[in-house]
Design a protein around this motif. Structure first.
Motif, mmCIF file in Angstrom:
data_model
loop_
_atom_site.group_PDB
_atom_site.id
_atom_site.type_symbol
_atom_site.label_atom_id
_atom_site.label_comp_id
_atom_site.label_asym_id
_atom_site.label_seq_id
_atom_site.Cartn_x
_atom_site.Cartn_y
_atom_site.Cartn_z
ATOM 1 N N ASN A 76 2.129 11.659 -10.508
ATOM 2 C CA ASN A 76 1.400 12.958 -11.077
ATOM 3 C C ASN A 76 2.497 14.157 -10.848
ATOM 4 N N PHE B 255 1.032 -1.244 0.295
ATOM 5 C CA PHE B 255 0.088 0.169 -0.083
ATOM 6 C C PHE B 255 0.402 1.174 -0.189
ATOM 7 N N ALA B 256 2.157 1.147 0.753
ATOM 8 C CA ALA B 256 3.034 2.813 0.314
ATOM 9 C C ALA B 256 3.428 2.632 -0.465
ATOM 10 N N ASP B 257 4.329 1.782 -1.034
ATOM 11 C CA ASP B 257 5.090 1.164 -2.721
ATOM 12 C C ASP B 257 3.382 2.126 -3.127
ATOM 13 N N ARG B 258 2.366 1.540 -3.687
ATOM 14 C CA ARG B 258 1.158 2.084 -4.635
ATOM 15 C C ARG B 258 0.766 3.841 -3.816
ATOM 16 N N ARG B 259 1.151 4.080 -2.502
ATOM 17 C CA ARG B 259 0.470 5.611 -2.739
ATOM 18 C C ARG B 259 1.681 6.225 -3.010
ATOM 19 N N ARG B 260 2.819 5.767 -3.076
ATOM 20 C CA ARG B 260 4.039 6.465 -3.516
ATOM 21 C C ARG B 260 4.497 6.216 -5.023
ATOM 22 N N GLN B 261 3.923 5.695 -5.424
ATOM 23 C CA GLN B 261 4.068 5.537 -7.306
ATOM 24 C C GLN B 261 3.212 6.488 -7.698
ATOM 25 N N THR B 262 1.801 6.601 -7.145
ATOM 26 C CA THR B 262 0.833 6.991 -6.745
ATOM 27 C C THR B 262 0.708 9.062 -7.175
ATOM 28 N N ARG B 263 1.375 8.899 -6.552
ATOM 29 C CA ARG B 263 2.406 9.993 -6.317
ATOM 30 C C ARG B 263 3.980 10.844 -7.428
#
Length: 186
Positions: free
Chosen positions: A153, A142-150
């Protein structure tokens, strides 16, 4: 080769060869990928220093495997934090798409986003070497996904590679080339 007094260390009460001697012996016995991984790891963990790395050619001179081992010394980079990162980098080098940065720090307007394992600054691409231990838990995913989204963006392309990807010599370089080509079309 004889073992000299400086070649012995004591680890938890057990006599063993010192890190410099161990690394020098190992890189003579293994192929390029594990040899560079051992060198990267020894440097990253502070088991040997860059100055000691420079001594290895004299320690292995005349021994079987020395020519190939010397070539590995030039590829050593202590910023690699795992054999997976080393293998991913070497696949890129072998595929003629070497990264121009290792552990590239990336920021956006809000500040720090993180560090990409390998980076290509011009096309704004980072590659992550995702090992099971560091990225296998649900929290890490989940942390990887949040970071990847940022990162996305902020205009970065994020590529993720696993150990099995490194077993196919063409896959990682092909994927990087495709991402570079897509970035040029934007």
């Amino acid at each position: 080769m004889t073992v000299g007094p400086g070649d012995i260390a004591e680890v938890a009460g057990v006599r063993a060869t010192a890190p410099l001697r161990t690394v020098s012996d190992v890189i003579l016995q293994v192929d390029r990928y594990p040899a560079v991984s051992v060198l990267d790891s020894a440097l990253n963990q502070g088991r040997i220093t860059s100055a000691q790395l420079a001594l290895i050619p004299s320690l292995i001179r005349g021994r079987r495997g020395a020519v190939a081992a010397r070539a590995c010394l030039a590829e050593a980079d202590g910023r690699a934090q795992s054999p997976l990162e080393t293998r991913t980098r070497l696949r890129c080098v072998d595929g003629r798409v070497p990264p121009d940065a290792l552990h590239l720090e990336i920021r956006d307007d809000d500040g720090y986003l993180g560090i990409g394992d390998l980076g290509w600054r011009g096309p704004r691409i980072i590659a992550e070497a995702d090992g099971r231990d560091a990225h296998g838990s649900p929290e890490a995913a989940f942390a990887d996904r949040r970071r990847q989204t940022r990162l996305v963006n902020a205009g970065w392309t994020v590529l993720r590679f696993t150990w099995s990807d490194t077993l196919r010599p063409d896959y990682i370089p092909w994927t990087v080339r495709q991402a570079i080509a897509a970035a040029r079309r934007r």
